[in-house]
Design an enzyme around this catalytic site. Structure first.
Site, mmCIF file in Angstrom:
data_model
loop_
_atom_site.group_PDB
_atom_site.id
_atom_site.type_symbol
_atom_site.label_atom_id
_atom_site.label_comp_id
_atom_site.label_asym_id
_atom_site.label_seq_id
_atom_site.Cartn_x
_atom_site.Cartn_y
_atom_site.Cartn_z
ATOM 1 N NE ARG A 1 55.916 -37.701 -18.134
ATOM 2 C CZ ARG A 1 57.163 -37.911 -17.757
ATOM 3 N NH1 ARG A 1 57.474 -38.081 -16.490
ATOM 4 N NH2 ARG A 1 58.137 -37.933 -18.662
ATOM 5 N N GLY A 2 51.563 -35.388 -19.404
ATOM 6 C CA GLY A 2 52.014 -34.796 -20.674
ATOM 7 C C GLY A 2 50.959 -34.828 -21.764
ATOM 8 C CD GLU A 3 50.342 -33.221 -27.250
ATOM 9 O OE1 GLU A 3 50.680 -32.151 -26.722
ATOM 10 O OE2 GLU A 3 50.129 -33.332 -28.474
ATOM 11 C CG ASP A 4 51.930 -40.458 -27.166
ATOM 12 O OD1 ASP A 4 51.123 -40.289 -28.101
ATOM 13 O OD2 ASP A 4 52.471 -41.554 -26.940
ATOM 14 C CB SER A 5 51.224 -41.238 -21.275
ATOM 15 O OG SER A 5 51.397 -40.055 -20.546
ATOM 16 C CD GLN B 1 55.545 -44.627 -28.602
ATOM 17 O OE1 GLN B 1 55.730 -45.129 -29.707
ATOM 18 N NE2 GLN B 1 55.342 -43.335 -28.453
ATOM 19 C CG ASP C 1 58.655 -32.504 -27.240
ATOM 20 O OD1 ASP C 1 57.822 -31.606 -27.402
ATOM 21 O OD2 ASP C 1 59.308 -32.651 -26.187
ATOM 22 C CE1 TYR D 1 56.178 -34.425 -17.144
ATOM 23 C CE2 TYR D 1 53.933 -33.838 -16.547
ATOM 24 C CZ TYR D 1 54.880 -34.095 -17.511
ATOM 25 O OH TYR D 1 54.536 -34.038 -18.839
HETATM 26 O O1 TRH Z 1 57.238 -37.420 -21.355
HETATM 27 P P1 TRH Z 1 56.125 -36.444 -21.286
HETATM 28 O O2 TRH Z 1 56.057 -35.612 -20.094
HETATM 29 O O3 TRH Z 1 56.200 -35.590 -22.550
HETATM 30 C C1 TRH Z 1 55.890 -34.285 -22.827
HETATM 31 C C2 TRH Z 1 57.071 -33.415 -22.712
HETATM 32 O O4 TRH Z 1 57.184 -32.927 -21.412
HETATM 33 C C3 TRH Z 1 56.945 -32.349 -23.706
HETATM 34 O O5 TRH Z 1 57.956 -31.384 -23.606
HETATM 35 C C4 TRH Z 1 55.598 -31.708 -23.608
HETATM 36 O O6 TRH Z 1 55.519 -30.883 -24.683
HETATM 37 C C5 TRH Z 1 54.525 -32.744 -23.735
HETATM 38 O O7 TRH Z 1 54.684 -33.747 -22.764
HETATM 39 C C6 TRH Z 1 53.148 -32.156 -23.578
HETATM 40 O O8 TRH Z 1 54.701 -37.220 -21.419
HETATM 41 P P2 TRH Z 1 53.983 -37.903 -22.661
HETATM 42 O O9 TRH Z 1 53.578 -36.903 -23.661
HETATM 43 O O10 TRH Z 1 52.959 -38.726 -22.094
HETATM 44 O O11 TRH Z 1 55.082 -38.833 -23.337
HETATM 45 C C7 TRH Z 1 55.545 -40.000 -22.735
HETATM 46 C C8 TRH Z 1 55.710 -41.092 -23.744
HETATM 47 O O12 TRH Z 1 56.419 -42.167 -23.153
HETATM 48 C C9 TRH Z 1 54.399 -41.675 -24.245
HETATM 49 O O13 TRH Z 1 54.520 -41.998 -25.616
HETATM 50 C C10 TRH Z 1 54.266 -42.963 -23.457
HETATM 51 C C11 TRH Z 1 55.707 -43.370 -23.383
HETATM 52 N N1 TRH Z 1 56.080 -44.326 -22.344
HETATM 53 C C12 TRH Z 1 56.676 -45.501 -22.733
HETATM 54 O O14 TRH Z 1 56.848 -45.763 -23.943
HETATM 55 N N2 TRH Z 1 57.075 -46.362 -21.772
HETATM 56 C C13 TRH Z 1 56.887 -46.147 -20.453
HETATM 57 O O15 TRH Z 1 57.258 -46.998 -19.621
HETATM 58 C C14 TRH Z 1 56.231 -44.941 -20.076
HETATM 59 C C15 TRH Z 1 55.986 -44.679 -18.623
HETATM 60 C C16 TRH Z 1 55.844 -44.048 -21.034
#
Ligand code: TRH
Length: 387
Positions: free
Chosen positions: A275-279, A259, A19, A197
């Protein structure tokens, strides 16, 4: 992008980092691409700090990259609402703030930024009005997505240039690894990044890597899956900077990176587990083969998202790669498949096809980027509604 409207982006951190990550990218792009006065109202500064360690978690207001970051607390003073208000993921705007949006002249425009999904219904829901039950204010849904009929995905205009520069300069790679406590992995080792996860499938995949003919270095930035990786080696949760080995596999435990550094890690790898959305989005811009651990939802709703994405992503891939890629992704996401041998089998079928999969990933990124940057699309959308 051009414009002088003011923006408020509201972000409630439900869990993890996604988020905060999506909202931060949007706020940053509104400033960088649109020179817009932008406030990011976020209720959890710690999540943002993990992504941008420059921020101070004890400041109620601070500025970074031109964005005014405001801690959204129960007694926050919101002042006058902005011209355009982004309610990220339906985060429930404070009542008094929503009333002030409607009382303002001109009224603020309210946009609900939705979660990313490749499901076919997204295109027909993108941009629809979402009338407020009692306030006279214009509110719309805005859906990120994978095609021109959606809001697109966050993508900075200089992303390709930064990626290419990183890949051209081994010194930059070396610096990344050094900062994380390691030397550059050997050239002949396959490099994999692993972010996810909790996952009962971890051992099966690590086993396949450990037993493979080629050496594998897996980079594990700290996440909910790190402990499971350590357990595979019979270790307790290891310190950052430590490596564990079995067979041809070396697991390197990294700190959670900023990031920008994490992007670099993805760019330099042969395979990325995200995983998730942004990565998930960043792995697509990295143009490498990848596996997505989709955010698990009740009643298995996430499998529809997984399949919808694969339906799009696999278009144009030969059947000989589509079949194992689907099995690999399914095996990684579905606890019911653990022990079926699917994961190891799919990996064996795919691991020698890196160049074909990279080529495919490159075309996918080009096609997907053609839908435009989400922030730029959002600005255009709002301007058209404000006319
Ligand atoms: O952390 P996430 O699982 O995020 C989410 C949340 O669960 C949220 O509630 C849900 O709505 C959404 O997913 C779909 O995974 P995400 O989205 O990939 O976000 C992780 C962020 O962390 C992404 O910007 C990459 C960053 N990141 C770093 O900056 N450094 C790191 O070492 C890693 C592993 C990730």
């Amino acid at each position: 992008m051009q414009g002088s409207r003011s923006w408020d982006v509201f972000c409630r951190v439900i869990d993890n980092f996604g988020d905060a990550a999506v909202c931060w990218r949007l706020a940053q792009r509104l400033v960088a691409g649109n020179h817009a006065a932008t406030r990011l109202w976020i209720d959890n500064l710690t999540a943002l700090y993990a992504l941008r360690p420059e921020i101070a978690i004890d400041q109620s207001k601070q500025s970074l990259a031109g964005v005014e970051i405001c801690h959204w607390t129960a007694d926050a003073d919101f002042g006058t609402p902005a011209d355009i208000v982004v309610d990220a993921f339906g985060c429930d705007l404070p009542d008094e703030y929503a009333q002030a949006m409607a009382a303002r002249s001109p009224k603020s425009l309210w946009v609900v930024l939705e979660y990313l999904s490749a499901e076919p219904w997204v295109a027909s829901h993108h941009g629809l009005p979402s009338p407020h039950p009692c306030l006279a204010v214009d509110r719309y849904f805005f859906f990120p997505g994978f095609g021109p009929a959606t809001g697109g995905l966050p993508r900075e205009p200089d992303l390709a240039r930064r990626r290419e520069e990183y890949l051209r300069h081994p010194a930059m790679r070396e610096a990344l690894w050094r900062e994380a406590g390691f030397s550059l992995p050997d050239r002949e080792a396959m490099q994999i990044t692993l972010f996810g996860y909790e996952n009962p499938a971890v051992a099966e995949l690590l086993d396949a890597w450990a037993a493979g003919a080629a050496p594998v270095v897996v980079a594990v930035p700290r996440s909910r899956v790190s402990r499971h990786v350590a357990t595979f080696f019979g270790a307790a949760d290891p310190a950052n900077g430590k490596a564990l080995r079995r067979g041809g596999l070396e697991a390197r435990f990294l700190p959670f990176l900023s990031q920008d550094r994490y992007d670099e890690l993805l760019w330099g790898a042969d395979w990325n587990f995200v995983r998730g959305e942004d990565s998930f989005v960043r792995a697509q811009w990295a143009e490498r083969p990848f596996v997505w651990h989709v955010y698990p939802q009740a009643q298995g709703a996430h499998f529809a998202k997984l399949d919808a994405f694969l339906d799009l992503y696999c278009t144009g891939l030969p059947d000989t790669l589509t079949g194992p890629l689907r099995r690999l992704w399914r095996g990684w996401n579905d606890p019911a498949r653990v022990g079926s041998g699917d994961l190891a089998g799919a990996w064996a079928e795919l691991s020698g096809h890196g160049p074909d999969l990279c080529e495919h990933a490159h075309h996918w990124a080009l096609k997907t980027a053609a839908a435009g940057d989400l922030a730029a699309n959002l600005v255009k959308f709002c301007e058209s509604r404000l006319k």
